[in-house]
Design an enzyme around this catalytic site. Structure first.
Site, mmCIF file in Angstrom:
data_model
loop_
_atom_site.group_PDB
_atom_site.id
_atom_site.type_symbol
_atom_site.label_atom_id
_atom_site.label_comp_id
_atom_site.label_asym_id
_atom_site.label_seq_id
_atom_site.Cartn_x
_atom_site.Cartn_y
_atom_site.Cartn_z
ATOM 1 N N ARG A 15 1.006 -1.024 0.042
ATOM 2 C CA ARG A 15 -0.161 -0.039 0.142
ATOM 3 C C ARG A 15 0.720 1.347 -0.056
ATOM 4 O O ARG A 15 0.494 2.288 -0.344
ATOM 5 C CB ARG A 15 -0.854 0.181 0.999
ATOM 6 C CG ARG A 15 -2.180 -0.843 0.938
ATOM 7 C CD ARG A 15 -2.856 -1.103 2.050
ATOM 8 N NE ARG A 15 -2.343 -1.885 3.270
ATOM 9 C CZ ARG A 15 -2.652 -2.189 4.332
ATOM 10 N NH1 ARG A 15 -3.627 -1.456 4.900
ATOM 11 N NH2 ARG A 15 -2.012 -3.072 5.283
ATOM 12 N N GLY A 142 -5.918 -7.195 16.105
ATOM 13 C CA GLY A 142 -6.143 -8.374 17.153
ATOM 14 C C GLY A 142 -6.726 -7.989 18.328
ATOM 15 O O GLY A 142 -6.148 -6.951 19.024
ATOM 16 N N TYR A 369 30.349 35.433 -5.496
ATOM 17 C CA TYR A 369 30.476 33.824 -5.227
ATOM 18 C C TYR A 369 31.999 33.822 -4.742
ATOM 19 O O TYR A 369 32.975 34.303 -5.540
ATOM 20 C CB TYR A 369 30.426 33.341 -6.508
ATOM 21 C CG TYR A 369 31.148 31.831 -6.532
ATOM 22 C CD1 TYR A 369 30.650 31.023 -5.557
ATOM 23 C CD2 TYR A 369 32.417 31.630 -7.311
ATOM 24 C CE1 TYR A 369 30.999 29.596 -5.457
ATOM 25 C CE2 TYR A 369 32.961 30.071 -7.207
ATOM 26 C CZ TYR A 369 32.308 29.282 -6.225
ATOM 27 O OH TYR A 369 32.821 28.178 -6.169
ATOM 28 N N ALA A 383 30.014 44.172 -3.798
ATOM 29 C CA ALA A 383 28.936 43.690 -4.482
ATOM 30 C C ALA A 383 29.374 43.162 -5.614
ATOM 31 O O ALA A 383 30.145 43.750 -6.530
ATOM 32 C CB ALA A 383 27.861 44.555 -4.539
ATOM 33 N N ASN A 389 37.289 30.323 -9.724
ATOM 34 C CA ASN A 389 38.328 29.135 -9.131
ATOM 35 C C ASN A 389 38.314 28.004 -10.176
ATOM 36 O O ASN A 389 38.921 26.911 -9.781
ATOM 37 C CB ASN A 389 37.517 28.882 -7.927
ATOM 38 C CG ASN A 389 36.255 28.270 -7.884
ATOM 39 O OD1 ASN A 389 35.517 28.552 -8.890
ATOM 40 N ND2 ASN A 389 35.819 27.435 -6.990
ATOM 41 N N ALA A 426 37.193 48.885 -8.075
ATOM 42 C CA ALA A 426 35.706 48.275 -8.780
ATOM 43 C C ALA A 426 36.056 47.942 -10.168
ATOM 44 O O ALA A 426 36.840 48.713 -10.945
ATOM 45 C CB ALA A 426 34.725 49.286 -8.616
HETATM 46 C C1 UD1 Z 1 -0.569 -8.283 13.415
HETATM 47 C C2 UD1 Z 1 -1.213 -9.056 14.713
HETATM 48 C C3 UD1 Z 1 -2.309 -8.302 15.315
HETATM 49 C C4 UD1 Z 1 -2.099 -6.829 15.687
HETATM 50 C C5 UD1 Z 1 -1.595 -5.961 14.690
HETATM 51 C C6 UD1 Z 1 -0.979 -4.816 15.200
HETATM 52 C C7 UD1 Z 1 -0.706 -11.351 14.441
HETATM 53 C C8 UD1 Z 1 -1.343 -12.572 13.739
HETATM 54 N N1 UD1 Z 1 -1.477 -10.196 14.253
HETATM 55 O O1 UD1 Z 1 -1.436 -8.169 12.550
HETATM 56 O O2 UD1 Z 1 -2.905 -9.105 16.296
HETATM 57 O O3 UD1 Z 1 -3.160 -6.176 16.061
HETATM 58 O O4 UD1 Z 1 -0.366 -6.863 14.123
HETATM 59 O O5 UD1 Z 1 -0.358 -4.158 13.927
HETATM 60 O O6 UD1 Z 1 0.444 -11.273 14.907
HETATM 61 N N2 UD1 Z 1 5.445 -9.679 8.988
HETATM 62 C C9 UD1 Z 1 6.326 -10.412 8.531
HETATM 63 N N3 UD1 Z 1 6.248 -11.535 8.001
HETATM 64 C C10 UD1 Z 1 5.092 -12.176 7.838
HETATM 65 C C11 UD1 Z 1 3.935 -11.237 8.418
HETATM 66 C C12 UD1 Z 1 4.253 -9.927 8.777
HETATM 67 O O7 UD1 Z 1 7.592 -10.089 8.916
HETATM 68 O O8 UD1 Z 1 4.692 -13.119 7.173
HETATM 69 C C13 UD1 Z 1 5.638 -8.365 9.735
HETATM 70 C C14 UD1 Z 1 5.248 -7.334 8.930
HETATM 71 O O9 UD1 Z 1 6.280 -6.770 7.890
HETATM 72 C C15 UD1 Z 1 4.830 -6.113 9.979
HETATM 73 C C16 UD1 Z 1 4.456 -6.956 11.066
HETATM 74 O O10 UD1 Z 1 4.903 -8.310 10.951
HETATM 75 O O11 UD1 Z 1 5.888 -5.537 10.398
HETATM 76 C C17 UD1 Z 1 3.063 -7.166 11.219
HETATM 77 O O12 UD1 Z 1 2.489 -7.885 10.012
HETATM 78 P P1 UD1 Z 1 0.916 -7.339 9.499
HETATM 79 O O13 UD1 Z 1 0.822 -8.152 8.459
HETATM 80 O O14 UD1 Z 1 0.824 -5.749 9.360
HETATM 81 O O15 UD1 Z 1 -0.171 -7.797 10.826
HETATM 82 P P2 UD1 Z 1 -1.537 -7.797 11.032
HETATM 83 O O16 UD1 Z 1 -2.081 -8.861 10.308
HETATM 84 O O17 UD1 Z 1 -1.674 -6.352 10.883
#
Ligand code: UD1
Ligand code: CA
Length: 471
Positions: A15, A142, A369, A383, A389, A426
């Protein structure tokens, strides 16, 4: 205590609509991921494991180019199968006896204090601590499910929640703390048996509770601190929140910021007493302001050291320069890298200075300059003076002694030396050294043609007139 952090940064960040991986997008001039690493580091973590995936090489390159690496480890998550799966990729780095903090790389405003509170809650009674916050609009997060005693029982993702659970306003921020051994045991039990067919890290909560262990929550009062960035709107919101925090810190230290919503600090700004920062200034990198400094509106100041009692007038741009005490710069001045203004120097409007030293009390007031120049004290540059240079291939030095006076509209063709006390007439083009205390000038002599008259318009014959008018 052996403290380690695992920072999840494998998300694609679709996004953001960008070719730059999301966690590298800046807030306050610094990649979001770097903010999180810095917050973890200030707890003296022995290791910070970054779980990377999308655009991983770019992420590693950018983070590794910004300093010390001995406390960073990298774990690749090739396919994104959920937050639990992401942490599993870091398993090799998790020591049994370590206290592990799990953080998100796209939550840049997280404070070290909050992470310390999270880790600090782990004790003999509690084996898992989750960081929560209360939101009026909890959609997408969550939800924290508590039992009759108010203890955390589980976390339910929005997509798996019942209507009743969706009404809960306490949400999971994603940050947790646990001991290494426990975490690894729970991770191995997580299954993708849910609405998104993902490995949920949040399942650790119910797994811990099922073992009879206690899970506690630390509630973060400021939802902005734990807000993640998914798009550029949220990035801009957090940018403003971050800028406001920095402005507040400076104001509490005694700095006047005329409008905190129009002040941008993309790096570290240090300021002495009685500093006034007017609107629309941007500070980049390391900027130090002495006491009693005024920054008028619209300046860009990058990596500069500015002494006491200095005024930087409106719309000036300064980079990598040292400005001594009691100097005046601008309006509309451009001070380029490796410039030193000694005390009481003055640089006025439409003046560009590059890689030069301007001596004590010397003045370059208008439209000049000055490049690759060593200038002494009490010099007056008229001025429109230009140090030539550059011959198209190489750069050359101009040396100007003390008490020199350079008349307006003069070119000093480098390499050239203007000795102490010399005066340059000047309009001169100076190609040879000018001796001490003498007047040197190069200009054609002025003559007056007596009785000369300005031409007057010729009278035209009637027949030509219409053609001529068509010009
Ligand atoms: C997650 C939490 C949710 C919480 C929310 C807060 C879980 C299952 N859910 O949801 O409870 O309210 O974050 O923002 O944990 N990422 C990885 N690898 C993956 C998936 C995610 O590195 O496979 C990283 C993402 O880059 C990000 C973070 O984990 O930095 C959270 O991932 P995101 O997909 O935003 O989690 P949510 O589904 O929003
Ligand atoms: Ca999210």
């Amino acid at each position: 205590m052996n403290l380690i952090s695992i920072i999840l940064a494998a998300g694609q960040g679709t996004r953001m609509q960008s070719s730059l991986p999301k966690v590298l997008h800046p807030v306050g001039g610094k990649p979001m991921l770097q903010h999180v690493i810095d917050a973890c580091r200030s707890l003296d973590t022995s290791n910070n494991v970054i779980v990377y995936g999308h655009g991983g090489d770019q992420v590693r390159e950018m983070i590794e180019s910004s300093g010390a690496q001995q406390d960073l480890s990298w774990a690749q998550q090739k396919e994104q199968k959920g937050t639990g799966h992401a942490v599993q990729q870091a398993k090799a780095h998790i020591d049994d006896d370590a206290v592990v903090i799990i953080a998100y790389g796209d939550v840049p405003l997280i404070k070290a204090d909050t992470l310390a509170r999270l880790a600090g809650q782990l004790n003999n009674d509690s084996s898992l601590i989750v960081l929560t916050t209360i939101l009026d609009e909890p959609e997408g997060y969550g939800r924290i499910i508590r039992n009759q005693d108010g203890r955390v029982a589980s976390i339910v993702e929005e997509k798996d929640a019942t209507d009743e659970q969706r009404a809960i306003k306490e949400v999971n921020t994603g940050f947790i703390a646990a001991r290494g051994k426990d975490l690894k045991r729970w991770l191995s039990q997580i299954s993708p048996d849910n609405a998104q067919a993902e490995y949920y890290l949040t399942d650790c909560v119910s797994l811990a509770v099922a073992e009879g262990a206690r899970v506690d929550a630390v509630i973060c009062d400021d939802p902005v601190e734990v807000q993640g960035v998914n798009n550029r709107l949220q990035q801009a919101q957090l940018e403003r929140a971050y800028q406001l925090l920095q402005a507040e810190k400076l104001m509490r230290q005694g700095v006047t910021i005329v409008d905190p919503s129009r002040c941008d600090i993309r790096g570290a700004l240090m300021a002495g007493k009685d500093v006034l920062i007017d609107v629309n200034n941007v500070f980049i990198g390391d900027v130090r302001l002495g006491e009693n400094v005024t920054i008028e509106p619209g300046c860009v100041i990058q990596d500069c050291q500015i002494g006491d009692n200095v005024t930087i007038k409106a719309h000036s741009v300064l980079e990598s320069a040292i400005i001594g005490n009691n100097c005046d710069v601008g309006p509309f001045a451009r001070i380029r890298p490796q410039t030193v203004l000694k005390s009481n120097a003055k640089v006025g409007n439409f003046v560009e200075i590059k890689k030069s030293t301007i001596g004590e009390g010397s003045k370059v007031s208008h439209l000049s300059y000055i490049g690759d120049t060593q200038m002494g004290d009490d010099v007056n540059i008229g001025a429109g003076t230009i140090t030539c240079n550059y011959d198209g291939a190489n750069k050359f030095q101009t040396t100007i002694g003390d008490r020199v006076f350079v008349g307006s509209d003069t070119q000093l063709v480098a390499p050239v030396t203007i000795e102490d006390g010399a005066t340059i007439g000047a309009g001169s083009t100076i190609t040879k050294d000018a001796p001490e205390n003498e007047l040197t000038l190069s200009r054609s002599r002025q003559i007056t043609i007596k009785g000369w008259r300005r031409p007057v318009k010729r009278k035209q014959p009637e027949s030509n007139r219409s053609e001529q008018n068509q010009e």
